[in-house]
Design a protein around this motif. Structure first.
Motif, PDB file in Angstrom:
ATOM      1  N   LEU A 164      -5.920   4.836 -13.481  1.00  9.11           N
ATOM      2  CA  LEU A 164      -5.093   3.771 -13.579  1.00  9.11           C
ATOM      3  C   LEU A 164      -4.414   3.568 -12.237  1.00  9.11           C
ATOM      4  N   GLU A 165      -4.019   4.985 -11.564  1.00 11.43           N
ATOM      5  CA  GLU A 165      -3.315   4.941 -10.337  1.00 11.43           C
ATOM      6  C   GLU A 165      -4.311   4.184  -9.297  1.00 11.43           C
ATOM      7  N   ARG A 166      -5.690   4.950  -9.362  1.00 14.68           N
ATOM      8  CA  ARG A 166      -6.690   4.311  -8.575  1.00 14.68           C
ATOM      9  C   ARG A 166      -6.727   2.771  -8.455  1.00 14.68           C
ATOM     10  N   VAL A 212      -4.791  -2.324  -1.662  1.00 15.74           N
ATOM     11  CA  VAL A 212      -5.747  -1.980  -0.616  1.00 15.74           C
ATOM     12  C   VAL A 212      -6.360  -3.534  -0.394  1.00 15.74           C
ATOM     13  N   ILE A 213      -6.923  -4.046  -1.593  1.00 16.77           N
ATOM     14  CA  ILE A 213      -7.733  -5.208  -1.424  1.00 16.77           C
ATOM     15  C   ILE A 213      -6.646  -6.516  -1.005  1.00 16.77           C
ATOM     16  N   VAL A 267       0.799  -1.154  -0.188  1.00 17.04           N
ATOM     17  CA  VAL A 267      -0.046  -0.148  -0.116  1.00 17.04           C
ATOM     18  C   VAL A 267       0.847   1.240  -0.033  1.00 17.04           C
ATOM     19  N   PHE A 275      -3.818   1.390  -6.852  1.00 10.39           N
ATOM     20  CA  PHE A 275      -3.791   1.255  -5.333  1.00 10.39           C
ATOM     21  C   PHE A 275      -4.992   0.474  -4.783  1.00 10.39           C
ATOM     22  N   HIS A 276      -6.042   0.387  -5.367  1.00  7.41           N
ATOM     23  CA  HIS A 276      -7.054  -0.531  -5.064  1.00  7.41           C
ATOM     24  C   HIS A 276      -6.689  -1.840  -4.886  1.00  7.41           C
TER      25      HIS A 276
END
Ligand SMILES: Nc1ncnc2c1ncn2[C@@H]1O[C@H](COP(=O)(O)OP(=O)(O)OP(=O)(O)O)[C@@H](O)[C@H]1O
Ligand SMILES: Nc1ncnc2c1ncn2[C@@H]1O[C@H](COP(=O)(O)OP(=O)(O)OP(=O)(O)O)[C@@H](O)[C@H]1O
Ligand SMILES: [Mg+2]
Ligand SMILES: [Mg+2]
Lengths: 610, 591
Positions: B224-226, B233-234, B202, B229-230
């Motif tokens: 794309l960045e999201r 986080v997942i 993360v 990051f997701h």
């Protein structure tokens, strides 16, 4: 004092009241109300079983004290005890499972929200906040805050339990029960008053974790400088301050958060002793039986356990809220760059750019970078900007890209104010090569494709060839698959520039901005790129910023900037004829730069761009 | 305080080494635990006794005394508990602090080879999250030992003071209890380790997208960045879910509750048979109930411990990955009569670990720079100019060949002295997020304000600083983002000048400066550069032309060497540097 501490200490945007924090916390929790209810229910069941157990003990003892005891009754009591014990365990297990069903998701949502908010921010936000501290908020603060959510679930269950237990106590012996209860408000008051303290120490602690992160980032990113100057020891010493501060705040936090359990247990013990004493009196007076007092003793402990959980709720929540505050700092900071509410969906822009009376200051402190700045760039024009360092060339580009909000005037493209365009659609029309090259860690190919991942192999190579990067890619061991390292550290400065150049070209933008795009590239490569650009730039509006004047000689128009003002403009030739600032710059440049420097001729004869 | 990792062969030893440093505190904690545990176990006995002697017999004569004793025991237990806890946390935090400092210092002395591979997000996570977890393990580690004490004590008490039969009933349960704990421990281990790895991921992804914020925006790559990051986080979320699942499954309280239930059932029967007193029944019950809390703790502590060891292993790996830069040297001091003759002898160098596998960046590199000469290094992008300088500074070690200063191998000079005497203005300027004057003073923290100003004047820093409201106290922002490109370079030039180096290296250091300012700086430098060996890497031709000697590089080899006029005649590669269209005849006419 260490340098890290004073300068890195973050200012809070605003203070939050307890009430606001709580209500916003509650709103975050709402989607998980099912889990919270279930957890409360499990706690309720398990603790109810916990309450019934002493009753069973009491029953059993009473029965055993009788001269003619009933065996089946005694066994029955024992078996019920056993069953209840099993129920307690099952409930605990279920509760754990349910916690797993909501905590991780809660945390996921929280982190995604922070991330999304970070994505909305413009560059002035990142000027203010150090990346280490931002990182700490998403990783550490969010994690610790997420952990406090269990508190809420526990509280609900325990609240019911204490009421229930109190009911039992009341039923067993009203007088003793009321005496017990008398201690409770006192407990709560004490804990309630501790919550401020908890918040303060916790705040300091959180800040110091952020500082540790900042210290790491600074020292690791700057390691090469640090080594070149042989300053490792100094930097370590400075970090030692940060580290010490971390220790101090963490220890204070621990001292505070652990003290209440001890206080609460002591108060419980006092109450217990009083009750036993009074109970003894009652027994000797014959107003109460031994069994009842016995049960009472067992209950007091059970009564106080949830009460303790409830009482510590305030200070612990308060400590958790210190983390939440830092998160809210991000969630509530509105980006300066704001688009109007009525937005145009721009599809393909023509590329006529007009700056009208633009006022702009980075820090909003009255130190203007631009004051009443005017500029018109025609569609398809190739505009070059030259000027001294710090004149505001990059700032102009920053405004155009909507990295910063300007304070006055307007910037229009094709007659539409850029504040009225949908930001993402608008930016898609822009292609930029920034002065400070940044590459993402990954392969060269991933980096070039960054703006258009679905680009065909053909387009990819076209962009690469245009910037003459094909040679370099062939030269590298793994070709396109070469890992560039963090920030592109595994490439030479010129190579990085070429890659970022190719990355911008690949998106085929309507407006292309080149801010010192080839400043670290050798003259030969630059000249080759120059030729390729002639073709590439023909169909778009382009803004070229360069100190190497050789790259801008063919521009349709050159503007000379000084202190945020345009002081001269015209074509290369006309500016030379004028013999002003540009003439001077050019002369100087050519004295420096060219072998075949010629005295400036007043005729329109084209000067070779070697 | 940086660590000599060679002496420590595994992460467990590393952990112990740190713990042993605090032996006194460790001892205190142990004593504290024993006393708290004893007090904790005594309480039910005392209460059982009170019930038996006073409440049941209805003889209240000793009640007050007994209650006073009970209260004293309670209060001292709570006090001891708090003190032990605080000492435990002190121990944990101190160790954390020491480890962090050691980690930091060790990183400082790692070669750049190490830093090329390290990811900043990872190092951040190691310095905060992993170390916090180790702290938790140590400060809660006390609770890991103490439940065992308590279980043992409870068992002994059961046998000695209460009833052997009850103890017998408990025995199988205790075995089961231990089995459960071991199972739990085994199953939780991978998840506990995954906690740090996923946390790190993360941080890494986040750091990248914060640092590249401007690029993300200009390419509208937020989605794309999201997504990246997701994913991270997942990963963290799923690990967390896995962890709680194991916890739910192996909740060891199960056995305890069953034990309590079973003993109670048995006690009832014994009392029924008149072989057990009611007081003993209560005491046994209370005694077992006191085990609930410790069991709870053991449950968490196991988790903490498994994560703690995983964190130790991660840190240890990170610490031991590359050896530290070699610090010892034959020359103890910097020679007084240092002149600054640089010689590269057959140097071959490649980046990466297994050097020979990668294509060498520099091949059989040999040249000599005489003292006080100004030498220009030229060549196309990526030919190895910067790399060569890094070798001279010993930021990397060449695989073959030697580099000599005044005829002495640079490995014989003290490393920090060597670097301090070579002033290097790097190509990618890095400024610390402090004030301008602190940045200039970086190489000589004790420089006076006057000296700083003087150097700032020389490097034309004064020029723009005057316009800032806070002048030299302006904070430049992370990496110096609040300055323009040329302003950053000038601050870096001032920073190098201030250290008054014997050898000065300029790596394309005026690329973002306009020619007028450059001329000013060059003029100012004339004085500084006098009596110094200077290496200039540049694409600016004026500088090249006026150098004493020019070395032309191409793909890691020296292809030509000499002065401007000679090279112009003889070297095609050199001519190329002046642009594309330069052809010889034309030149002859013009020069
Ligand atoms: N993020 C920022 N925050 C505050 N001030 C800034 C920021 N960026 C630039 N400035 C200031 O604004 C002024 C203009 O900077 P700008 O980067 O536009 O210069 P430039 O013309 O691009 O110069 P160069 O040729 O050196 O790149 C400078 O004085 C600079 O210090
Ligand atoms: N840290 C690194 N790890 C791996 N390879 C590297 C690293 N730094 C540079 N390289 C490679 O080494 C080669 C030489 O790089 P160097 O930085 O010395 O070039 P340069 O001559 O300074 O070029 P420029 O003029 O662009 O600055 C390049 O091919 C580059 O990709
Ligand atoms: Mg600029
Ligand atoms: Mg270089």
């Amino acid at each position: 004092m260490g340098l890290y501490i004073g300068l890195f200490s973050e200012k809070r945007e605003r203070e939050y009241s307890d009430r606001e924090l709580l209500s916003r916390y509650a709103r975050r929790i709402v989607p998980f109300k099912k889990s919270i209810t279930l957890i409360s229910l499990f706690i309720l069941i398990s603790t109810s079983a916990d309450i019934i157990i002493p009753l069973m003990v009491g029953f059993g003892v009473e029965e055993l004290e009788k001269p003619n005891r009933d065996f089946t009754l005694v066994i029955g009591v024992g078996v019920i005890y056993l069953v209840l014990s099993a129920i307690i365990w099952i409930m605990f297990s279920l509760r754990r499972r349910e916690v797993g069903n909501f905590m991780p998701y809660f945390l996921e949502n929280l982190r995604m929200d922070i991330f999304d908010k970070l994505q909305e921010q413009d560059m002035s936000f990142f000027d203010k906040h150090l990346s280490g501290s931002l990182n700490s908020r998403v990783s550490n603060d969010a994690l610790d805050f997420g952990n406090t959510t269990i508190l809420l679930a526990d509280t609900m269950g325990n609240f019911f339990v204490s009421i229930l237990t109190f009911g039992v106590l009341l039923w067993l012996n009203p007088i003793l029960a009321l005496i017990t209860l008398a201690g409770v408000p006192f407990l709560f008051l004490l804990m309630f008053s501790l919550r401020k303290l908890a918040r303060i120490v916790s705040r300091d602690y959180r800040k110091s974790i952020g500082n540790v992160n900042n210290g790491m980032v600074e020292s690791i990113e700057g390691i090469q400088v640090c080594k070149s100057y042989g300053q490792e020891a100094t930097v370590s010493e400075q970090f030692q301050e940060t580290n010490k501060e971390y220790f101090r705040t963490a220890y204070r936090l621990t001292a505070v958060t652990h003290v209440w359990r001890s206080i609460l247990e002591t108060i419980t013990a006092i109450i217990l002793v009083i009750i036993v004493y009074l109970g003894g009196q009652l027994i000797s007076q014959g107003t109460s039986s031994t069994a009842i007092i016995l049960m009472f003793i067992l209950y007091i402990q059970r009564f106080f356990r949830p009460i303790m959980v409830l009482a510590t709720f305030f200070p612990e929540l308060s400590a958790g809220m210190a983390a939440y505050e830092r998160i809210l700092d991000i969630l509530d900071s509105e980006p300066n760059v704001k688009q109007h509410s009525e937005l145009h969906d721009v599809d393909e822009l023509g590329g006529e750019i007009i700056f009208e009376n633009v006022d702009f200051s980075y820090r909003n402190d009255g130190e203007w970078v631009f004051k009443g700045f005017n500029l018109r760039i025609a569609k398809g024009e190739k505009l070059a900007i030259v000027g001294h360092t710090g004149a505001g060339k990059s700032s102009l580009v920053n405004l155009l890209a909507r990295f910063y909000e300007f304070q006055g005037g307007s910037i229009k493209i094709d007659g539409i104010d850029i504040r009225e365009m949908r930001l993402d659609l608008y930016r898609r029309n822009l292609g930029m090569v920034q002065q400070d090259v940044f590459l993402f860690s990954g392969t060269i190919e991933e980096n070039i494709r960054y703006g258009r991942r679905d680009a065909s192999e053909e387009d990819l190579w076209k962009a690469i060839r245009a910037v003459h990067a094909d040679e370099l890619i062939e030269y590298l061991h793994d070709g396109l698959k070469t890992q560039v390292g963090e920030r592109g550290g595994g490439l030479s400065a010129g190579q990085k520039q070429l890659i970022s150049f190719a990355r911008a070209l690949l998106t085929d933008p309507k407006i292309l901005i080149l801010d010192e795009a080839t400043s670290s590239v050798d003259a030969y490569t630059e000249a080759i790129i120059q030729e390729a650009l002639e073709v590439l730039l023909s169909s778009r509006t382009s803004i070229i910023i360069a100190h190497r004047l050789s790259t801008i000689l063919n521009a349709d128009r050159i503007i000379v900037m000084e202190k945020g003002q345009i002081i001269e403009e015209g074509t290369h030739e006309s500016l030379l004829v004028q013999g002003g600032k540009y003439g001077q710059l050019y002369k100087q440049y050519y004295e420096h730069q060219s072998l075949d420097w010629k005295p400036i001729k007043l005729s329109g004869e084209k000067i070779s761009n070697s | 305080m940086s660590l000599d990792i060679k002496q420590i062969s595994s992460y467990k030893k590393w952990f112990l080494y740190h713990l042993v440093k605090q032996k006194f505190l460790v001892l205190c904690v142990l004593v504290g635990i024993i006393s708290v545990t004893s007090l904790r176990v005594i309480i039910p006995i005392v209460i059982g006794y009170i019930i038996d002697t006073t409440l049941i017999t209805r003889d209240l004569t000793n009640l007050i005394l007994l209650l006073a004793i009970t209260l004293t025991v309670y209060v001292s237990r709570n006090a001891m508990d708090y003190i032990t806890m605080m000492v435990g946390h002190y121990l944990g935090l101190k160790t954390e602090q020491n480890m962090r400092q050691e980690f930091f210092d060790t990183l400082q002395y790692k070669p750049l080879r190490y830093h090329d591979k390290a990811r900043i997000g990872d190092l951040q996570a190691l310095a905060t999250n992993d170390l916090r977890i180790i702290n938790t393990m140590i400060s809660h580690g006390a609770f890991y030992i103490y439940p065992f004490f308590q279980v043992i004590m409870a068992a002994i008490l059961l046998i000695v003071t209460l009833d052997l039969r009850l103890a017998m009933i408990c025995t199988p349960f205790i075995l089961l209890y231990i089995y459960f704990l071991l199972q739990y421990r085994r199953r939780i281990t991978p998840w506990a380790a995954g906690r740090m790895v996923t946390h790190s991921n993360v941080a890494v992804v986040l750091q990248d997208s914060i640092s590249g914020a401007a690029i993300v925006r200009s390419f509208t790559a937020e989605e794309l960045e999201r997504e990246k990051f997701h994913q991270a986080v997942i990963g963290f979320r799923d690990n967390r879910i896995g962890e709680t699942k194991v916890q739910a499954k192996f909740y060891p309280l199960l056995v305890l509750y069953l034990t309590i239930g079973a003993t109670f059932l048995a006690s009832c029967i014994f009392v029924f048979q008149d072989t057990l007193t009611i007081g003993a029944l209560t005491a046994a019950n209370l005694l077992l109930i006191t085990l609930i809390d410790p069991t709870n703790m053991i449950f968490w502590a196991t988790n903490d411990m498994m994560s703690g060891f995983a964190a130790c292993s991660r840190l240890y790996t990170s610490l031991s990955l590359e050896e530290e830069e070699q610090q010892e040297s034959y020359l103890l001091e910097w020679p007084d009569n240092f002149r600054g003759r640089i010689e590269f002898r057959d140097v071959t160098f490649a980046y990466g670990d297994d050097g020979t596998q990668n294509t060498p960046i520099l091949k059989n590199f040999s040249f000599i720079v005489e003292p006080y000469q100004r030498v220009a290094l030229v060549g196309p992008t990526g030919c190895g100019k910067t790399t060569m300088v890094k070798l001279l500074l010993r930021l990397y070690e060449p695989q073959e060949g030697t580099i000599l200063l005044d005829g002495i191998d640079i490995r014989n000079y003290p490393l920090d002295e060597l670097r301090r005497h070579i002033g290097y203005i790097e190509q990618d300027i890095y400024l610390f997020s402090r004030t301008i004057s602190e940045n200039i003073a970086f190489g000589r923290p004790n420089a006076s304000q006057e000296e700083i100003r003087a150097m700032a004047e020389l490097a034309q820093v004064n020029d723009f600083v005057q316009d800032f409201p806070e002048e030299y106290n302006t904070v430049v922002g992370e990496r110096g983002t609040r300055l323009s490109g040329g302003e950053k370079q000038r601050v870096a030039i001032a920073r190098a000048f201030l250290t008054d180096p014997e050898i000065l290296i300029l790596d394309d250091s005026v690329s973002a400066v306009d020619s007028k300012t450059e001329e000013k700086i060059t003029h100012a430098m004339e004085n500084v550069v006098k009596n110094r060996t200077t290496l200039v890497i540049t694409h600016r031709l004026h500088t090249i032309r006026t150098s004493d000697k020019i070395i032309v590089l191409k793909r890691g080899r020296i292809v030509a060497e000499g002065n401007h006029n000679d090279l112009l005649q003889s070297s095609e590669d050199y001519r190329r540097i002046f642009g594309k269209h330069l052809v010889l005849p034309e030149l002859v006419v013009r020069t």
